[in-house]
Design an enzyme around this catalytic site. Structure first.
Site, PDB file in Angstrom:
ATOM      1  N   LYS A 193     -15.745 -14.921   6.543  1.00 15.26           N
ATOM      2  CA  LYS A 193     -17.180 -14.819   6.824  1.00 15.26           C
ATOM      3  C   LYS A 193     -18.065 -14.708   5.588  1.00 15.26           C
ATOM      4  O   LYS A 193     -17.834 -13.875   4.724  1.00 15.26           O
ATOM      5  CB  LYS A 193     -17.431 -13.586   7.673  1.00 15.26           C
ATOM      6  N   GLY A 248     -12.220  -4.104   1.137  1.00 13.89           N
ATOM      7  CA  GLY A 248     -13.587  -3.644   1.393  1.00 13.89           C
ATOM      8  C   GLY A 248     -14.072  -2.710   0.307  1.00 13.89           C
ATOM      9  O   GLY A 248     -15.203  -2.819  -0.179  1.00 13.89           O
ATOM     10  N   GLY A 254      -6.795  -6.127   0.212  1.00 13.59           N
ATOM     11  CA  GLY A 254      -6.053  -6.394   1.451  1.00 13.59           C
ATOM     12  C   GLY A 254      -5.368  -7.740   1.558  1.00 13.59           C
ATOM     13  O   GLY A 254      -4.207  -7.887   1.175  1.00 13.59           O
ATOM     14  N   ARG A 276       0.820  -1.216   0.000  1.00 10.04           N
ATOM     15  CA  ARG A 276       0.000   0.000   0.000  1.00 10.04           C
ATOM     16  C   ARG A 276       0.852   1.264   0.000  1.00 10.04           C
ATOM     17  O   ARG A 276       0.480   2.262  -0.622  1.00 10.04           O
ATOM     18  CB  ARG A 276      -0.933   0.000   1.217  1.00 10.04           C
TER      19      ARG A 276
HETATM   20  C1  3PG Z   1      -8.599  -1.740   5.031  1.00 11.45           C
HETATM   21  O1  3PG Z   1      -7.546  -2.261   5.394  1.00 11.45           O
HETATM   22  O2  3PG Z   1      -9.622  -2.404   4.828  1.00 11.45           O
HETATM   23  C2  3PG Z   1      -8.620  -0.259   4.787  1.00 11.45           C
HETATM   24  O3  3PG Z   1      -7.398   0.326   5.111  1.00 11.45           O
HETATM   25  C3  3PG Z   1      -9.751   0.351   5.564  1.00 11.45           C
HETATM   26  O4  3PG Z   1      -9.591   0.048   6.918  1.00 11.45           O
HETATM   27  P1  3PG Z   1     -10.854  -0.257   7.799  1.00 11.45           P
HETATM   28  O5  3PG Z   1     -11.494  -1.504   7.267  1.00 11.45           O
HETATM   29  O6  3PG Z   1     -10.342  -0.415   9.212  1.00 11.45           O
HETATM   30  O7  3PG Z   1     -11.778   0.922   7.668  1.00 11.45           O
HETATM   31 MG    MG Z   2     -11.325  -3.321   5.909  1.00 17.74          MG
END
Ligand code: 3PG
Ligand code: MG
Length: 398
Positions: free
Chosen positions: A205, A379, A355, A40
């Site tokens: 999940k 996400g 991620g 990232r």
């Molecule tokens: C992630 O890793 O999903 C993003 O950096 C957003 O983080 P968060 O899910 O804690 O909002």
């Molecule tokens: Mg997240």
């Protein structure tokens, strides 16, 4: 939507530019302070370098982890500042607070072409507050630091947070290259995926993935399900899953999805069943019909890996989100590795959605360039594919 190129065209020398980055990087569980995957940070480098080299005073802000609205040394961005300086090949000033006296002084002293990283945004309640006024007050403080705002934090655009959403309303705002690229790729995959289109989902999940499964089912040729979430589907098919991860309240939903999918949801046929969640656990490959009551599945088995690999092989478009097993532990990494390798071999376009799966690609030492696109947002990319409005992108469009 104005872009970083527009801003560079306007000229940024001597201007204070506030950049939202997603520097929420994973750390090595055994070595605190050691970043296990800096993908990232690398992804936002082109934006930071372009601004630095054009003589801007670059103020970078990010969250890290999920601290509870107050300073927590476990979640300091300081090690990330060090890594960022190495990657940039130039110094990075670090402020020990986000909008307090340290940050204010560091901003005032910042020179043309210098980069400053503020301490974790989430050390401040206003960042994630559901209360517009509380978020707005924090956004006011951030906005005071700069003349304009660049959002290049694709991983956080699905969050309606002060640094993502509210700051954009307070400053001239521009989309960074990473955000533009990510949105372009996801738009292509969701609007006009070249067929056959195969989606591979993993992770723990079903409840997290339910909306995206529902949105994708009408569009895909095959949807392959591995990871912890496959056990709720297997249970819905009538299998006993032992001590494996199970979301009991989702069993009937999974049964409905299987019926709706009419054979297009593909589940594992064998799994690696272990005595406990540990690298040293006794473990065996068993068919899904024979998962022992005292075992838990921690990876898909070799027959499943082959089944998934052959389903992927003919695809023109593949979207993959979520590991097939606990790839961080060597005995349970083969499924993720096998499926990922199959994805690298397709004669088509592949997207690694975010991620954990992006980290898996790098942790397992796979060739990043063999994938069409590796997203920095798990996400965020799922919410895009669900068809949801992303607050960070909407704010840039205003
Ligand atoms: C992630 O890793 O999903 C993003 O950096 C957003 O983080 P968060 O899910 O804690 O909002
Ligand atoms: Mg997240």
């Amino acid at each position: 939507m104005k872009t970083l190129d527009d801003l560079l065209g306007e000229g940024v020398s001597g201007r204070r530019v506030l950049v939202r980055a997603d520097l929420n990087v994973p750390f090595d569980k055994k070595n605190p302070g050691v970043i296990s995957d800096d993908g990232r940070a690398r992804a936002v480098l082109p934006t930071l370098i372009a601004l630095r080299d054009a003589g801007a005073r670059v103020i970078v802000m990010s969250h890290l982890g999920r601290p509870k609205g107050e300073p927590d040394p476990k979640f300091t961005l300081r090690p990330v500042a060090t890594r960022l300086a190495e990657l940039l090949g130039s110094s990075v000033v670090f402020a020990d607070d986000t909008v307090g006296p340290e940050a204010t002084q560091a901003v005032a002293e910042l020179q043309d072409g210098q980069v400053l990283l503020l301490e974790n945004l989430r050390f401040n309640k206003g960042e994630t507050s559901k209360d517009d006024a509380e978020r707005g007050a924090f956004a006011d403080e951030l906005a005071k630091f700069a003349d304009c705002y660049v959002d290049d934090a694709f991983g956080a655009v699905h969050r309606k947070h002060a640094s993502v959403f509210d700051v954009a309303a307070r400053l001239p705002h521009y989309a960074g290259g990473l955000v533009l690229k990510e949105v372009e790729v996801l738009k292509k995959v969701s609007e006009a995926p070249e067929q056959p289109y195969v989606v591979v989902l993993g992770g723990s999940k079903v409840s997290d993935k339910l909306a995206v499964i529902q949105a994708l089912l009408p569009k895909v040729d095959k949807l392959l399900v591995g990871g912890g979430m496959c056990f709720t589907f297997l249970k819905a098919q009538g299998h006993e899953v032992g001590k494996s991860l199970l979301e009991t309240e989702m069993i009937s939903v999974c049964a409905d999805l299987l019926e709706q999918a009419d054979g297009r949801i593909v589940l594992p046929v064998d799994v690696v069943a272990a005595t406990e969640f540990s690298v040293d656990a006794t473990h065996d490959v068993v068919d899904v019909a024979d998962i022992p009551a005292d075992r838990l599945g921690l990876d898909i088995g070799p027959k499943s890996t082959e089944l998934f690999a052959s389903a992927v092989a003919g695809a023109k478009t593949v979207f993959w989100n979520g590991p097939m097993g606990v790839f961080e532990l060597a005995p349970f990494a083969a499924g993720t590795r096998g499926v990922a390798e199959a994805i690298t071999k397709i004669d088509g376009f592949s997207v690694v959605g975010g991620g954990d799966s992006a980290a898996a690609v790098r942790t397992l030492g796979l060739d990043e360039s063999a994938f069409g696109h590796i997203s920095t947002g798990g996400g965020a990319s799922l919410e895009y594919l669900e068809g949801k409005t992303l607050p960070g992108v909407a704010a840039l469009e205003k």
